[in-house]
Design a protein around this motif. Structure first.
Motif, PDB file in Angstrom:
ATOM      1  N   SER A  74      -2.837  -0.050  29.221  1.00  0.00           N
ATOM      2  CA  SER A  74      -2.450   1.234  28.650  1.00  0.00           C
ATOM      3  C   SER A  74      -2.866   1.382  27.183  1.00  0.00           C
ATOM      4  O   SER A  74      -2.501   2.359  26.547  1.00  0.00           O
ATOM      5  CB  SER A  74      -0.939   1.431  28.789  1.00  0.00           C
ATOM      6  OG  SER A  74      -0.238   0.420  28.100  1.00  0.00           O
ATOM      7  N   ILE A  75      -3.637   0.455  26.640  1.00  0.00           N
ATOM      8  CA  ILE A  75      -4.127   0.566  25.266  1.00  0.00           C
ATOM      9  C   ILE A  75      -5.290   1.554  25.249  1.00  0.00           C
ATOM     10  O   ILE A  75      -6.244   1.416  26.008  1.00  0.00           O
ATOM     11  CB  ILE A  75      -4.582  -0.800  24.728  1.00  0.00           C
ATOM     12  CG1 ILE A  75      -3.411  -1.773  24.697  1.00  0.00           C
ATOM     13  CG2 ILE A  75      -5.188  -0.650  23.337  1.00  0.00           C
ATOM     14  CD1 ILE A  75      -3.806  -3.194  24.343  1.00  0.00           C
ATOM     15  N   ILE A  76      -5.188   2.555  24.386  1.00  0.00           N
ATOM     16  CA  ILE A  76      -6.240   3.563  24.272  1.00  0.00           C
ATOM     17  C   ILE A  76      -6.652   3.728  22.816  1.00  0.00           C
ATOM     18  O   ILE A  76      -5.953   3.295  21.904  1.00  0.00           O
ATOM     19  CB  ILE A  76      -5.793   4.917  24.848  1.00  0.00           C
ATOM     20  CG1 ILE A  76      -4.542   5.422  24.131  1.00  0.00           C
ATOM     21  CG2 ILE A  76      -5.566   4.833  26.348  1.00  0.00           C
ATOM     22  CD1 ILE A  76      -4.151   6.825  24.499  1.00  0.00           C
ATOM     23  N   ARG A  77      -7.790   4.375  22.604  1.00  0.00           N
ATOM     24  CA  ARG A  77      -8.316   4.602  21.262  1.00  0.00           C
ATOM     25  C   ARG A  77      -7.337   5.458  20.450  1.00  0.00           C
ATOM     26  O   ARG A  77      -6.753   6.394  20.958  1.00  0.00           O
ATOM     27  CB  ARG A  77      -9.647   5.324  21.364  1.00  0.00           C
ATOM     28  CG  ARG A  77     -10.312   5.523  20.013  1.00  0.00           C
ATOM     29  CD  ARG A  77     -11.584   6.266  20.130  1.00  0.00           C
ATOM     30  NE  ARG A  77     -12.479   5.528  21.022  1.00  0.00           N
ATOM     31  CZ  ARG A  77     -13.657   5.973  21.383  1.00  0.00           C
ATOM     32  NH1 ARG A  77     -14.067   7.133  20.987  1.00  0.00           N
ATOM     33  NH2 ARG A  77     -14.416   5.251  22.171  1.00  0.00           N
TER      34      ARG A  77
ATOM     35  N   LEU B 264     -12.039   0.474  19.500  1.00  0.00           N
ATOM     36  CA  LEU B 264     -12.786   0.068  20.683  1.00  0.00           C
ATOM     37  C   LEU B 264     -12.029  -1.075  21.339  1.00  0.00           C
ATOM     38  O   LEU B 264     -11.354  -1.847  20.665  1.00  0.00           O
ATOM     39  CB  LEU B 264     -14.175  -0.394  20.248  1.00  0.00           C
ATOM     40  CG  LEU B 264     -15.241  -0.641  21.285  1.00  0.00           C
ATOM     41  CD1 LEU B 264     -15.611   0.647  21.999  1.00  0.00           C
ATOM     42  CD2 LEU B 264     -16.485  -1.214  20.632  1.00  0.00           C
ATOM     43  N   LEU B 265     -12.143  -1.176  22.646  1.00  0.00           N
ATOM     44  CA  LEU B 265     -11.459  -2.223  23.384  1.00  0.00           C
ATOM     45  C   LEU B 265     -12.473  -2.934  24.260  1.00  0.00           C
ATOM     46  O   LEU B 265     -13.218  -2.302  24.994  1.00  0.00           O
ATOM     47  CB  LEU B 265     -10.369  -1.590  24.256  1.00  0.00           C
ATOM     48  CG  LEU B 265      -9.385  -2.500  24.941  1.00  0.00           C
ATOM     49  CD1 LEU B 265      -8.557  -3.262  23.932  1.00  0.00           C
ATOM     50  CD2 LEU B 265      -8.478  -1.696  25.839  1.00  0.00           C
ATOM     51  N   SER B 266     -12.528  -4.254  24.127  1.00  0.00           N
ATOM     52  CA  SER B 266     -13.433  -5.030  24.981  1.00  0.00           C
ATOM     53  C   SER B 266     -12.585  -5.896  25.908  1.00  0.00           C
ATOM     54  O   SER B 266     -11.368  -5.815  25.896  1.00  0.00           O
ATOM     55  CB  SER B 266     -14.369  -5.891  24.142  1.00  0.00           C
ATOM     56  OG  SER B 266     -13.682  -7.007  23.629  1.00  0.00           O
TER      57      SER B 266
ATOM     58  N   VAL C 208     -10.325  -2.741  15.531  1.00  0.00           N
ATOM     59  CA  VAL C 208      -9.495  -1.805  14.772  1.00  0.00           C
ATOM     60  C   VAL C 208     -10.228  -1.381  13.503  1.00  0.00           C
ATOM     61  O   VAL C 208     -11.085  -2.095  12.990  1.00  0.00           O
ATOM     62  CB  VAL C 208      -8.130  -2.431  14.399  1.00  0.00           C
ATOM     63  CG1 VAL C 208      -7.350  -2.782  15.636  1.00  0.00           C
ATOM     64  CG2 VAL C 208      -8.279  -3.641  13.515  1.00  0.00           C
ATOM     65  N   ARG C 209      -9.874  -0.199  13.022  1.00  0.00           N
ATOM     66  CA  ARG C 209     -10.347   0.243  11.721  1.00  0.00           C
ATOM     67  C   ARG C 209      -9.171   0.857  10.973  1.00  0.00           C
ATOM     68  O   ARG C 209      -8.249   1.379  11.578  1.00  0.00           O
ATOM     69  CB  ARG C 209     -11.522   1.187  11.834  1.00  0.00           C
ATOM     70  CG  ARG C 209     -11.350   2.326  12.769  1.00  0.00           C
ATOM     71  CD  ARG C 209     -12.632   3.094  12.885  1.00  0.00           C
ATOM     72  NE  ARG C 209     -12.559   3.999  14.024  1.00  0.00           N
ATOM     73  CZ  ARG C 209     -13.554   4.727  14.424  1.00  0.00           C
ATOM     74  NH1 ARG C 209     -14.695   4.679  13.800  1.00  0.00           N
ATOM     75  NH2 ARG C 209     -13.427   5.526  15.445  1.00  0.00           N
ATOM     76  N   ARG C 210      -9.228   0.761   9.683  1.00  0.00           N
ATOM     77  CA  ARG C 210      -8.102   1.149   8.840  1.00  0.00           C
ATOM     78  C   ARG C 210      -7.813   2.647   8.903  1.00  0.00           C
ATOM     79  O   ARG C 210      -6.675   3.064   8.869  1.00  0.00           O
ATOM     80  CB  ARG C 210      -8.392   0.706   7.412  1.00  0.00           C
ATOM     81  CG  ARG C 210      -7.216   0.623   6.545  1.00  0.00           C
ATOM     82  CD  ARG C 210      -6.302  -0.529   6.956  1.00  0.00           C
ATOM     83  NE  ARG C 210      -5.218  -0.572   6.001  1.00  0.00           N
ATOM     84  CZ  ARG C 210      -3.985  -0.809   6.298  1.00  0.00           C
ATOM     85  NH1 ARG C 210      -3.632  -1.097   7.512  1.00  0.00           N
ATOM     86  NH2 ARG C 210      -3.061  -0.810   5.389  1.00  0.00           N
ATOM     87  N   TRP C 211      -8.839   3.465   8.944  1.00  0.00           N
ATOM     88  CA  TRP C 211      -8.691   4.914   9.091  1.00  0.00           C
ATOM     89  C   TRP C 211      -9.834   5.404   9.972  1.00  0.00           C
ATOM     90  O   TRP C 211     -10.798   4.684  10.180  1.00  0.00           O
ATOM     91  CB  TRP C 211      -8.630   5.636   7.744  1.00  0.00           C
ATOM     92  CG  TRP C 211      -9.822   5.469   6.883  1.00  0.00           C
ATOM     93  CD1 TRP C 211     -10.946   6.234   6.878  1.00  0.00           C
ATOM     94  CD2 TRP C 211     -10.049   4.464   5.895  1.00  0.00           C
ATOM     95  NE1 TRP C 211     -11.850   5.776   5.965  1.00  0.00           N
ATOM     96  CE2 TRP C 211     -11.315   4.686   5.340  1.00  0.00           C
ATOM     97  CE3 TRP C 211      -9.300   3.400   5.424  1.00  0.00           C
ATOM     98  CZ2 TRP C 211     -11.844   3.874   4.350  1.00  0.00           C
ATOM     99  CZ3 TRP C 211      -9.846   2.604   4.432  1.00  0.00           C
ATOM    100  CH2 TRP C 211     -11.094   2.847   3.910  1.00  0.00           C
ATOM    101  N   PRO C 212      -9.776   6.626  10.488  1.00  0.00           N
ATOM    102  CA  PRO C 212     -10.745   7.051  11.505  1.00  0.00           C
ATOM    103  C   PRO C 212     -12.220   6.959  11.132  1.00  0.00           C
ATOM    104  O   PRO C 212     -13.046   6.733  12.000  1.00  0.00           O
ATOM    105  CB  PRO C 212     -10.355   8.500  11.775  1.00  0.00           C
ATOM    106  CG  PRO C 212      -8.911   8.566  11.426  1.00  0.00           C
ATOM    107  CD  PRO C 212      -8.720   7.603  10.304  1.00  0.00           C
TER     108      PRO C 212
ATOM    109  N   GLY D 150       2.957   4.622  21.280  1.00  0.00           N
ATOM    110  CA  GLY D 150       2.012   4.955  20.224  1.00  0.00           C
ATOM    111  C   GLY D 150       1.454   3.782  19.452  1.00  0.00           C
ATOM    112  O   GLY D 150       0.678   3.963  18.520  1.00  0.00           O
ATOM    113  N   ALA D 151       1.838   2.567  19.822  1.00  0.00           N
ATOM    114  CA  ALA D 151       1.429   1.414  19.020  1.00  0.00           C
ATOM    115  C   ALA D 151       1.250   0.161  19.870  1.00  0.00           C
ATOM    116  O   ALA D 151       1.819   0.038  20.937  1.00  0.00           O
ATOM    117  CB  ALA D 151       2.468   1.133  17.938  1.00  0.00           C
ATOM    118  N   VAL D 152       0.433  -0.737  19.317  1.00  0.00           N
ATOM    119  CA  VAL D 152       0.216  -2.055  19.908  1.00  0.00           C
ATOM    120  C   VAL D 152       0.840  -3.058  18.944  1.00  0.00           C
ATOM    121  O   VAL D 152       0.487  -3.085  17.770  1.00  0.00           O
ATOM    122  CB  VAL D 152      -1.294  -2.358  20.079  1.00  0.00           C
ATOM    123  CG1 VAL D 152      -1.504  -3.737  20.655  1.00  0.00           C
ATOM    124  CG2 VAL D 152      -1.960  -1.302  20.935  1.00  0.00           C
TER     125      VAL D 152
END
Length: 101
Positions: A14-17, A34-36, A42-46, A65-67
């Motif tokens: 259920s992890i999404i961008r 991105l998920l592999s 992860v990136r700090r901001w968009p 809303g969070a991992v």
């Protein structure tokens, strides 16, 4: 049915961008870019050019809303080659009039 206390493969699906990624102490590490199969990038901001990577083995819990991750270690720096476009194999469109001859 309740989720298991430790990381579940069903939760990982259920992890999404765009989800927030937080460590055990609640510190925001960034947002899922991105998920592999083995890492969350992860990136700090968009629009950040600096990406980090976190192994999926550190995922402790996924909320709407969070991992949430185990430990307080920061994300490792990810390779800049991941910042480009993800290539896919797409066949060219066929002109229907040319296909009939």
């Amino acid at each position: 049915m309740a989720w298991p206390d430790t990381a579940s493969p069903y939760e990982r699906r259920s992890i999404i961008r765009g989800m927030r990624v937080r460590d055990e102490g609640g510190t925001l590490l960034g947002y899922v870019a991105l998920l592999s199969g083995t890492h969350i990038y992860v990136r700090r901001w968009p629009f950040s050019q600096k990406w980090g990577q976190v192994p999926l083995s550190r995922v402790r819990h996924v909320t709407p809303g969070a991992v949430e991750l185990e430990g307080t270690a920061p994300a490792e720096r990810a390779s800049p080659s991941l910042h480009g476009e993800i290539t896919t194999q797409t066949l060219p469109l066929v002109d229907p009039s040319a296909a009939s001859t």
